[in-house]
Design a protein around this motif. Structure first.
Motif, PDB file in Angstrom:
ATOM      1  N   LYS A  32       0.828  -1.208   0.000  1.00 57.34           N
ATOM      2  CA  LYS A  32       0.000   0.000   0.000  1.00 57.34           C
ATOM      3  C   LYS A  32       0.862   1.258   0.000  1.00 57.34           C
ATOM      4  CE  LYS A  32      -4.040  -2.119   0.405  1.00 57.34           C
ATOM      5  NZ  LYS A  32      -5.071  -2.054  -0.662  1.00 57.34           N
ATOM      6  N   PHE A  33       2.098   1.130   0.469  1.00 59.69           N
ATOM      7  CA  PHE A  33       3.028   2.254   0.547  1.00 59.69           C
ATOM      8  C   PHE A  33       4.393   1.790   0.055  1.00 59.69           C
ATOM      9  CE2 PHE A  33      -0.148   2.651   3.876  1.00 59.69           C
ATOM     10  CZ  PHE A  33      -0.585   3.964   3.737  1.00 59.69           C
ATOM     11  N   TYR A  34       5.206   2.764  -0.343  1.00 61.50           N
ATOM     12  CA  TYR A  34       6.593   2.506  -0.749  1.00 61.50           C
ATOM     13  C   TYR A  34       6.693   1.406  -1.810  1.00 61.50           C
ATOM     14  CZ  TYR A  34       7.398   5.026   3.616  1.00 61.50           C
ATOM     15  OH  TYR A  34       7.382   5.957   4.628  1.00 61.50           O
ATOM     16  N   THR A  35       5.902   1.530  -2.846  1.00 58.87           N
ATOM     17  CA  THR A  35       5.929   0.559  -3.920  1.00 58.87           C
ATOM     18  C   THR A  35       5.641   1.237  -5.254  1.00 58.87           C
ATOM     19  OG1 THR A  35       4.995  -1.533  -4.715  1.00 58.87           O
ATOM     20  CG2 THR A  35       3.489  -0.018  -3.619  1.00 58.87           C
ATOM     21  N   ILE A  36       6.124   0.659  -6.309  1.00 57.47           N
ATOM     22  CA  ILE A  36       5.896   1.229  -7.643  1.00 57.47           C
ATOM     23  C   ILE A  36       4.442   1.039  -8.070  1.00 57.47           C
ATOM     24  CG2 ILE A  36       6.507   1.021 -10.086  1.00 57.47           C
ATOM     25  CD1 ILE A  36       9.329   0.337  -9.235  1.00 57.47           C
ATOM     26  N   ASN A  37       3.919  -0.172  -7.856  1.00 57.93           N
ATOM     27  CA  ASN A  37       2.528  -0.466  -8.203  1.00 57.93           C
ATOM     28  C   ASN A  37       1.792  -0.950  -6.963  1.00 57.93           C
ATOM     29  OD1 ASN A  37       2.764   0.038 -11.040  1.00 57.93           O
ATOM     30  ND2 ASN A  37       3.885  -1.893 -11.220  1.00 57.93           N
ATOM     31  N   LYS A  38       0.819  -0.173  -6.508  1.00 54.36           N
ATOM     32  CA  LYS A  38       0.047  -0.566  -5.337  1.00 54.36           C
ATOM     33  C   LYS A  38      -0.902  -1.706  -5.690  1.00 54.36           C
ATOM     34  CE  LYS A  38       0.152   3.975  -3.092  1.00 54.36           C
ATOM     35  NZ  LYS A  38      -0.651   5.065  -2.524  1.00 54.36           N
ATOM     36  N   SER A  39      -1.102  -2.596  -4.737  1.00 53.13           N
ATOM     37  CA  SER A  39      -2.010  -3.722  -4.962  1.00 53.13           C
ATOM     38  C   SER A  39      -3.447  -3.230  -4.985  1.00 53.13           C
ATOM     39  CB  SER A  39      -1.834  -4.771  -3.866  1.00 53.13           C
ATOM     40  OG  SER A  39      -1.997  -4.184  -2.588  1.00 53.13           O
ATOM     41  N   ASN A  40      -4.234  -3.813  -5.886  1.00 49.58           N
ATOM     42  CA  ASN A  40      -5.626  -3.394  -6.031  1.00 49.58           C
ATOM     43  C   ASN A  40      -6.463  -4.596  -6.463  1.00 49.58           C
ATOM     44  OD1 ASN A  40      -7.973  -1.904  -6.246  1.00 49.58           O
ATOM     45  ND2 ASN A  40      -7.493  -1.154  -8.304  1.00 49.58           N
ATOM     46  N   PHE A  41      -7.351  -5.042  -5.571  1.00 52.33           N
ATOM     47  CA  PHE A  41      -8.218  -6.178  -5.868  1.00 52.33           C
ATOM     48  C   PHE A  41      -9.635  -5.666  -6.098  1.00 52.33           C
ATOM     49  CE2 PHE A  41      -4.698  -7.911  -3.460  1.00 52.33           C
ATOM     50  CZ  PHE A  41      -4.386  -9.065  -4.164  1.00 52.33           C
ATOM     51  N   LYS A  42     -10.081  -5.725  -7.351  1.00 54.89           N
ATOM     52  CA  LYS A  42     -11.431  -5.253  -7.673  1.00 54.89           C
ATOM     53  C   LYS A  42     -12.499  -6.264  -7.285  1.00 54.89           C
ATOM     54  CE  LYS A  42      -9.846  -2.318 -11.482  1.00 54.89           C
ATOM     55  NZ  LYS A  42      -9.950  -2.004 -12.928  1.00 54.89           N
ATOM     56  N   ASN A  43     -12.132  -7.536  -7.330  1.00 55.76           N
ATOM     57  CA  ASN A  43     -13.069  -8.583  -6.924  1.00 55.76           C
ATOM     58  C   ASN A  43     -13.285  -8.532  -5.416  1.00 55.76           C
ATOM     59  OD1 ASN A  43     -13.708 -11.459  -5.921  1.00 55.76           O
ATOM     60  ND2 ASN A  43     -14.133 -11.582  -8.113  1.00 55.76           N
ATOM     61  N   THR A  44     -14.531  -8.494  -4.990  1.00 56.84           N
ATOM     62  CA  THR A  44     -14.869  -8.347  -3.570  1.00 56.84           C
ATOM     63  C   THR A  44     -14.344  -9.510  -2.737  1.00 56.84           C
ATOM     64  OG1 THR A  44     -16.899  -7.187  -4.200  1.00 56.84           O
ATOM     65  CG2 THR A  44     -16.750  -7.977  -1.930  1.00 56.84           C
TER      66      THR A  44
ATOM     67  N   LEU B 202     -11.817 -11.580  -3.426  1.00 54.54           N
ATOM     68  CA  LEU B 202     -10.357 -11.525  -3.361  1.00 54.54           C
ATOM     69  C   LEU B 202      -9.883 -10.414  -2.431  1.00 54.54           C
ATOM     70  CD1 LEU B 202      -9.285 -12.117  -7.084  1.00 54.54           C
ATOM     71  CD2 LEU B 202      -9.087 -13.701  -5.153  1.00 54.54           C
ATOM     72  N   ASN B 203     -10.603  -9.300  -2.447  1.00 53.37           N
ATOM     73  CA  ASN B 203     -10.247  -8.178  -1.586  1.00 53.37           C
ATOM     74  C   ASN B 203     -10.402  -8.552  -0.110  1.00 53.37           C
ATOM     75  OD1 ASN B 203      -9.492  -5.346  -1.254  1.00 53.37           O
ATOM     76  ND2 ASN B 203     -11.582  -5.075  -0.501  1.00 53.37           N
ATOM     77  N   LYS B 204     -11.496  -9.233   0.220  1.00 47.26           N
ATOM     78  CA  LYS B 204     -11.719  -9.669   1.595  1.00 47.26           C
ATOM     79  C   LYS B 204     -10.673 -10.699   2.019  1.00 47.26           C
ATOM     80  CE  LYS B 204     -16.682  -8.806   2.119  1.00 47.26           C
ATOM     81  NZ  LYS B 204     -18.001  -9.425   2.422  1.00 47.26           N
ATOM     82  N   LEU B 205     -10.350 -11.608   1.096  1.00 44.58           N
ATOM     83  CA  LEU B 205      -9.339 -12.619   1.392  1.00 44.58           C
ATOM     84  C   LEU B 205      -7.971 -11.974   1.604  1.00 44.58           C
ATOM     85  CD1 LEU B 205      -8.669 -15.626   1.643  1.00 44.58           C
ATOM     86  CD2 LEU B 205      -8.267 -15.663  -0.840  1.00 44.58           C
ATOM     87  N   ASN B 206      -7.686 -10.961   0.802  1.00 43.62           N
ATOM     88  CA  ASN B 206      -6.424 -10.223   0.935  1.00 43.62           C
ATOM     89  C   ASN B 206      -6.347  -9.515   2.292  1.00 43.62           C
ATOM     90  OD1 ASN B 206      -3.946  -8.821  -0.146  1.00 43.62           O
ATOM     91  ND2 ASN B 206      -5.277  -7.043   0.102  1.00 43.62           N
ATOM     92  N   ASN B 207      -7.469  -8.895   2.684  1.00 40.47           N
ATOM     93  CA  ASN B 207      -7.515  -8.213   3.984  1.00 40.47           C
ATOM     94  C   ASN B 207      -7.349  -9.197   5.133  1.00 40.47           C
ATOM     95  OD1 ASN B 207      -7.972  -5.786   2.668  1.00 40.47           O
ATOM     96  ND2 ASN B 207     -10.192  -5.884   2.897  1.00 40.47           N
ATOM     97  N   LEU B 208      -7.984 -10.360   5.015  1.00 40.43           N
ATOM     98  CA  LEU B 208      -7.895 -11.382   6.054  1.00 40.43           C
ATOM     99  C   LEU B 208      -6.442 -11.867   6.209  1.00 40.43           C
ATOM    100  CD1 LEU B 208      -9.211 -13.387   8.051  1.00 40.43           C
ATOM    101  CD2 LEU B 208      -9.578 -14.927   6.097  1.00 40.43           C
ATOM    102  N   CYS B 209      -5.816 -12.197   5.087  1.00 40.54           N
ATOM    103  CA  CYS B 209      -4.430 -12.692   5.121  1.00 40.54           C
ATOM    104  C   CYS B 209      -3.478 -11.622   5.674  1.00 40.54           C
ATOM    105  CB  CYS B 209      -3.991 -13.113   3.714  1.00 40.54           C
ATOM    106  SG  CYS B 209      -4.798 -14.599   3.110  1.00 40.54           S
ATOM    107  N   THR B 210      -3.741 -10.365   5.305  1.00 38.71           N
ATOM    108  CA  THR B 210      -2.883  -9.272   5.767  1.00 38.71           C
ATOM    109  C   THR B 210      -2.983  -9.090   7.276  1.00 38.71           C
ATOM    110  OG1 THR B 210      -3.118  -8.126   3.647  1.00 38.71           O
ATOM    111  CG2 THR B 210      -2.370  -6.814   5.517  1.00 38.71           C
ATOM    112  N   ARG B 211      -4.210  -9.100   7.780  1.00 39.80           N
ATOM    113  CA  ARG B 211      -4.403  -8.954   9.228  1.00 39.80           C
ATOM    114  C   ARG B 211      -3.769 -10.113   9.987  1.00 39.80           C
ATOM    115  NH1 ARG B 211      -7.816  -5.416  11.644  1.00 39.80           N
ATOM    116  NH2 ARG B 211      -9.029  -4.026  10.299  1.00 39.80           N
ATOM    117  N   LEU B 212      -4.013 -11.328   9.524  1.00 37.04           N
ATOM    118  CA  LEU B 212      -3.471 -12.502  10.205  1.00 37.04           C
ATOM    119  C   LEU B 212      -1.947 -12.521  10.148  1.00 37.04           C
ATOM    120  CD1 LEU B 212      -5.978 -15.289   9.070  1.00 37.04           C
ATOM    121  CD2 LEU B 212      -5.898 -14.087  11.256  1.00 37.04           C
TER     122      LEU B 212
END
Length: 304
Positions: free
Chosen positions: A134-146, A148-158
């Motif tokens: 989300k920061f300090y990167t050339i291309n920020k991650s962006n999941f348009k699929n709901t 996948l976005n929730k799964l990404n948030n879950l994995c990030t928090r865990l």
């Protein structure tokens, strides 16, 4: 600290710390490679003092000893991937390969490792599953699929909490083992440590070793921090003092005992205990301090 189950699928409030940790680790690995590059043959080559040992990658299967012939090429690839990780290029896949290579070099020579290397390996593994882009990167991650976005948030928090809990466990286990050692239980461990020639980091070590107050406070203070850090760190009111105490402890070990990488790895994981909002406030405070310093210098020049 209670966390509703539904909140696990919301965007993590530690994405800034994860990005900062990713960058710091990349810089740390490049530094480590730079200092080991001239000793590559002795540490990892066929002429290494551990060349006769078997190499079990990930502890699962044995690798051929001929891989030691390519330690220079592997070092080059490792350094390139570390740079890519700093800029967020390749995202999780890059971090995965960095993890594999870090594990490989550890297996090629385990005699030069310390507790910091072990913790670093697990941090890299956790970062494979975290969205640290989300920061300090050339291309920020962006999941348009709901989904996948929730799964990404879950994995990030865990992943973020896994790193924090792992650090807490490392402290607690270390404290438990120290409790069973007579020198720690009796409050004299610092005396014996500072008296050893191996740990003569400063000319003041001998003086500090002879100071009973310093020996007692530093010994029991270390025990207290390691045993109670896993509990007290989750209490917001005392989090900052506890983090400052931890930083001072590791910096003192760094300075007095000349134990370097180990301390750096532990300190850099502290950034995860602060949320995005807290980091925003810290950055704002630093910028304000810089502006104040500039104004003060300008006024001083005008007075002259």
């Amino acid at each position: 600290m209670k966390l509703p189950l539904s909140d696990l699928y919301k965007e993590s409030d530690r994405t800034y710390a994860l990005a900062l940790l990713r960058v710091i680790i990349g810089v740390f690995l490049i530094r480590k490679i730079f200092f080991n590059i001239t000793s590559g043959e002795i540490l990892y080559g066929l002429d290494s003092f551990v060349a006769h040992e078997e190499i079990y990658f990930l502890g699962l299967f044995e690798l051929s000893s001929s891989i030691r012939n390519f330690h220079s090429e592997l070092t080059l690839i490792f350094s390139i991937l570390s740079v890519l990780m700093i800029f967020g290029i390749g995202k999780r896949l890059t971090i995965l390969f960095v993890f594999f290579l870090f594990e490989l070099f550890q297996r090629m020579n385990g005699l030069v490792l310390n507790g910091g290397d072990n913790l670093m390996k697990f941090i890299l593994l956790y970062l494979v599953f975290a969205d640290s882009f989300k920061f300090y990167t050339i291309n920020k991650s962006n999941f348009k699929n709901t989904v996948l976005n929730k799964l990404n948030n879950l994995c990030t928090r865990l992943s973020a909490y896994s790193i924090m809990i792992h650090l807490c466990l490392a402290y607690f286990v270390s404290g438990i083992f120290k409790m069973h050692a007579d020198v720690w239980f009796n409050g004299v461990a610092s005396y014996y440590t500072l008296s050893l020639e191996r740990f003569q980091g400063t000319p003041f070590n001998e003086f500090l070793a002879q100071n009973g107050y310093f020996v007692t406070i530093s010994t029991y203070g270390t025990l207290f921090l390691e045993l109670y850090f896993p509990v007290l760190i989750w209490i917001k009111k005392i989090r900052y003092p506890l983090l400052i105490a931890g930083i001072l402890l590791h910096l003192s070990i760094f300075t007095l005992m000349m134990i370097y990488d180990f301390q750096f790895v532990f300190i850099m994981t502290y950034c995860l205990f602060l949320t995005n909002k807290e980091w925003e406030n810290i950055i704002h405070w630093i910028k304000s301090l810089k502006k104040f310093t500039r104004k003060w210098k300008v006024r001083k020049l005008h007075r002259i």
